[in-house]
Design an enzyme around this catalytic site. Structure first.
Site, PDB file in Angstrom:
ATOM      1  N   SER A 135       0.878  -1.176   0.000  1.00 28.25           N
ATOM      2  CA  SER A 135       0.000   0.000   0.000  1.00 28.25           C
ATOM      3  C   SER A 135       0.910   1.220   0.000  1.00 28.25           C
ATOM      4  O   SER A 135       2.099   1.118   0.341  1.00 28.25           O
ATOM      5  CB  SER A 135      -0.846  -0.002   1.281  1.00 28.25           C
ATOM      6  OG  SER A 135      -1.435   1.254   1.500  1.00 28.25           O
ATOM      7  N   TYR A 179      -2.258  -1.402  10.352  1.00 32.04           N
ATOM      8  CA  TYR A 179      -2.186  -1.513   8.880  1.00 32.04           C
ATOM      9  C   TYR A 179      -0.853  -0.975   8.362  1.00 32.04           C
ATOM     10  O   TYR A 179      -0.186  -1.619   7.535  1.00 32.04           O
ATOM     11  CB  TYR A 179      -3.354  -0.736   8.279  1.00 32.04           C
ATOM     12  CG  TYR A 179      -3.581  -0.927   6.807  1.00 32.04           C
ATOM     13  CD1 TYR A 179      -4.267  -2.033   6.322  1.00 32.04           C
ATOM     14  CD2 TYR A 179      -3.131   0.016   5.873  1.00 32.04           C
ATOM     15  CE1 TYR A 179      -4.505  -2.206   4.962  1.00 32.04           C
ATOM     16  CE2 TYR A 179      -3.357  -0.141   4.518  1.00 32.04           C
ATOM     17  CZ  TYR A 179      -4.044  -1.251   4.066  1.00 32.04           C
ATOM     18  OH  TYR A 179      -4.276  -1.416   2.727  1.00 32.04           O
TER      19      TYR A 179
HETATM   20  P1  NAD Z   1     -11.753  -6.181  -0.283  1.00 30.72           P
HETATM   21  O1  NAD Z   1     -12.333  -6.074   1.090  1.00 30.72           O
HETATM   22  O2  NAD Z   1     -12.559  -5.766  -1.456  1.00 30.72           O
HETATM   23  O3  NAD Z   1     -11.249  -7.685  -0.541  1.00 30.72           O
HETATM   24  C1  NAD Z   1     -10.501  -8.371   0.410  1.00 30.72           C
HETATM   25  C2  NAD Z   1     -10.749  -9.860   0.269  1.00 30.72           C
HETATM   26  O4  NAD Z   1      -9.909 -10.534   1.213  1.00 30.72           O
HETATM   27  C3  NAD Z   1     -12.200 -10.271   0.581  1.00 30.72           C
HETATM   28  O5  NAD Z   1     -12.714 -11.083  -0.451  1.00 30.72           O
HETATM   29  C4  NAD Z   1     -12.060 -11.046   1.890  1.00 30.72           C
HETATM   30  O6  NAD Z   1     -13.021 -12.108   2.023  1.00 30.72           O
HETATM   31  C5  NAD Z   1     -10.648 -11.582   1.792  1.00 30.72           C
HETATM   32  N1  NAD Z   1     -10.087 -11.939   3.090  1.00 30.72           N
HETATM   33  C6  NAD Z   1     -10.125 -11.227   4.236  1.00 30.72           C
HETATM   34  N2  NAD Z   1      -9.543 -11.909   5.228  1.00 30.72           N
HETATM   35  C7  NAD Z   1      -9.108 -13.067   4.691  1.00 30.72           C
HETATM   36  C8  NAD Z   1      -8.423 -14.197   5.212  1.00 30.72           C
HETATM   37  N3  NAD Z   1      -8.086 -14.269   6.504  1.00 30.72           N
HETATM   38  N4  NAD Z   1      -8.130 -15.210   4.382  1.00 30.72           N
HETATM   39  C9  NAD Z   1      -8.491 -15.162   3.072  1.00 30.72           C
HETATM   40  N5  NAD Z   1      -9.154 -14.130   2.529  1.00 30.72           N
HETATM   41  C10 NAD Z   1      -9.451 -13.095   3.331  1.00 30.72           C
HETATM   42  O7  NAD Z   1     -10.380  -5.367  -0.174  1.00 30.72           O
HETATM   43  P2  NAD Z   1      -9.411  -4.732  -1.304  1.00 30.72           P
HETATM   44  O8  NAD Z   1      -9.540  -3.264  -1.194  1.00 30.72           O
HETATM   45  O9  NAD Z   1      -9.580  -5.382  -2.598  1.00 30.72           O
HETATM   46  O10 NAD Z   1      -8.009  -5.111  -0.656  1.00 30.72           O
HETATM   47  C11 NAD Z   1      -7.158  -6.112  -1.170  1.00 30.72           C
HETATM   48  C12 NAD Z   1      -5.738  -5.817  -0.703  1.00 30.72           C
HETATM   49  O11 NAD Z   1      -5.329  -4.551  -1.222  1.00 30.72           O
HETATM   50  C13 NAD Z   1      -5.565  -5.744   0.808  1.00 30.72           C
HETATM   51  O12 NAD Z   1      -4.332  -6.334   1.174  1.00 30.72           O
HETATM   52  C14 NAD Z   1      -5.506  -4.257   1.073  1.00 30.72           C
HETATM   53  O13 NAD Z   1      -4.810  -3.938   2.243  1.00 30.72           O
HETATM   54  C15 NAD Z   1      -4.781  -3.787  -0.167  1.00 30.72           C
HETATM   55  N6  NAD Z   1      -4.953  -2.365  -0.475  1.00 30.72           N
HETATM   56  C16 NAD Z   1      -6.192  -1.855  -0.686  1.00 30.72           C
HETATM   57  C17 NAD Z   1      -6.305  -0.511  -0.960  1.00 30.72           C
HETATM   58  C18 NAD Z   1      -7.633   0.132  -1.202  1.00 30.72           C
HETATM   59  O14 NAD Z   1      -7.677   1.361  -1.223  1.00 30.72           O
HETATM   60  N7  NAD Z   1      -8.710  -0.605  -1.395  1.00 30.72           N
HETATM   61  C19 NAD Z   1      -5.177   0.311  -1.013  1.00 30.72           C
HETATM   62  C20 NAD Z   1      -3.925  -0.256  -0.779  1.00 30.72           C
HETATM   63  C21 NAD Z   1      -3.828  -1.600  -0.514  1.00 30.72           C
END
Ligand code: NAD
Length: 263
Positions: free
Chosen positions: A145, A158
């Site tokens: 991130s 985080y």
């Molecule tokens: P999201 O909530 O849309 O998807 C996350 C997925 O992870 C979900 O399907 C959930 O069921 C799954 N999950 C959660 N805990 C789990 C576990 N213990 N085992 C297996 N699966 C699990 O989130 P997103 O925004 O797509 O985030 C995905 C990644 O991107 C994360 O690592 C997040 O930190 C990172 N990220 C997101 C953003 C953002 O702005 N959305 C920015 C930077 C980084």
């Protein structure tokens, strides 16, 4: 060597691919020819993503996996290798967000968040590495991130976890380099997925400002165009990194944040 963005017949596991960023990476990899495992806590949603990919002519399977559970990770990775062949690409993407000031941050929440991001990255890497080493090739991509490089209020666990992934990626680059395995960290800015939608009202409450102000003056304040990063931005970058033909970029993090962070 001219680069081709093809993943033809490669086997990929994407964790947390039932939603958001992981889902779009899985769809993009499938379009590029990969056989993709949608590994997620939510098996129904994972199966639905896999089914849509298969209907569209790709190859995908849903896998039940809590990335913090060593037995489930090992069993899931084994099942994928059995169905699709040895794993070529791991995208360790599953993640959650919990916001609270440090003094109110429950220790249980701290441990839960670190486990999903860090134990999850470690366990999935450990599970696929022997297969990658055996064929002297593999790519591991960690979902970092901008918070791998910057701090924000309310996000102690985080920010700590996302900084930690840089360390794991660098060690893997060194250990895996001689055995044909490379590592990368993708560092997105704010992407409007369920993970971020949930934070908007929570941050508004904690910071005492409107939801619109959270978007404009907190999340997108330092971008150059006032735009959210998109799931497509990240999936295209994940495709580029997975298809890259050499280890030139190994161990590094690449930031995709519309100019928010330029480290
Ligand atoms: P999201 O909530 O849309 O998807 C996350 C997925 O992870 C979900 O399907 C959930 O069921 C799954 N999950 C959660 N805990 C789990 C576990 N213990 N085992 C297996 N699966 C699990 O989130 P997103 O925004 O797509 O985030 C995905 C990644 O991107 C994360 O690592 C997040 O930190 C990172 N990220 C997101 C953003 C953002 O702005 N959305 C920015 C930077 C980084």
């Amino acid at each position: 060597m001219t680069m081709q963005l093809s993943l033809k017949d490669k086997t990929a596991i994407v964790t947390g691919a039932a939603s958001g960023i992981g889902k779009e990476i899985a769809e993009t990899y499938a379009k590029a020819g990969a056989k993709v495992a949608i590994a997620d806590l939510n098996l129904d949603a994972a199966n639905a993503v896999a089914e849509a990919i298969n209907k569209a002519g790709g190859r995908a399977m849903g896998v039940a996996m809590n990335v913090t559970d060593e037995a489930q990770v090992n069993a899931g990775c084994e099942a994928v290798a059995k169905a699709f062949g040895p794993v070529d690409i791991l995208v360790s993407n599953a993640g959650i967000q919990i916001v609270n000031p440090i003094e109110n941050f429950a220790f249980a929440d701290w441990k839960k968040l670190l486990a999903i991001h860090l134990d999850g990255a470690f366990l999935t890497t450990k599970a696929v590495l022997p297969g990658m080493y055996a064929k002297n090739g593999g790519v591991v991509i960690y979902m970092g991130s901008v918070h791998s490089h910057e701090a924000s209020k309310l996000k102690s666990a985080y920010v700590t976890a996302k900084h930690g992934l840089l360390g794991l990626a660098r060690v893997l680059a060194k250990e895996g380099g001689p055995k044909g395995v490379r590592s990368h960290v993708i560092c997105p800015g704010f992407v409007r997925t369920p993970l971020v939608e949930k934070q908007i009202p929570e941050q508004a409450k904690e910071l005492g400002i409107s939801e619109n102000d959270v978007i404009k003056n907190v999340m997108l304040k330092d971008t150059v165009d006032g735009e959210f990063t998109t799931t497509a931005d990240i999936a295209n970058l994940a495709l580029f990194l997975a298809a890259f033909p050499t280890a030139a970029l190994t161990g590094q993090s690449i930031i995709a944040s519309h100019g928010w962070c330029m480290n």
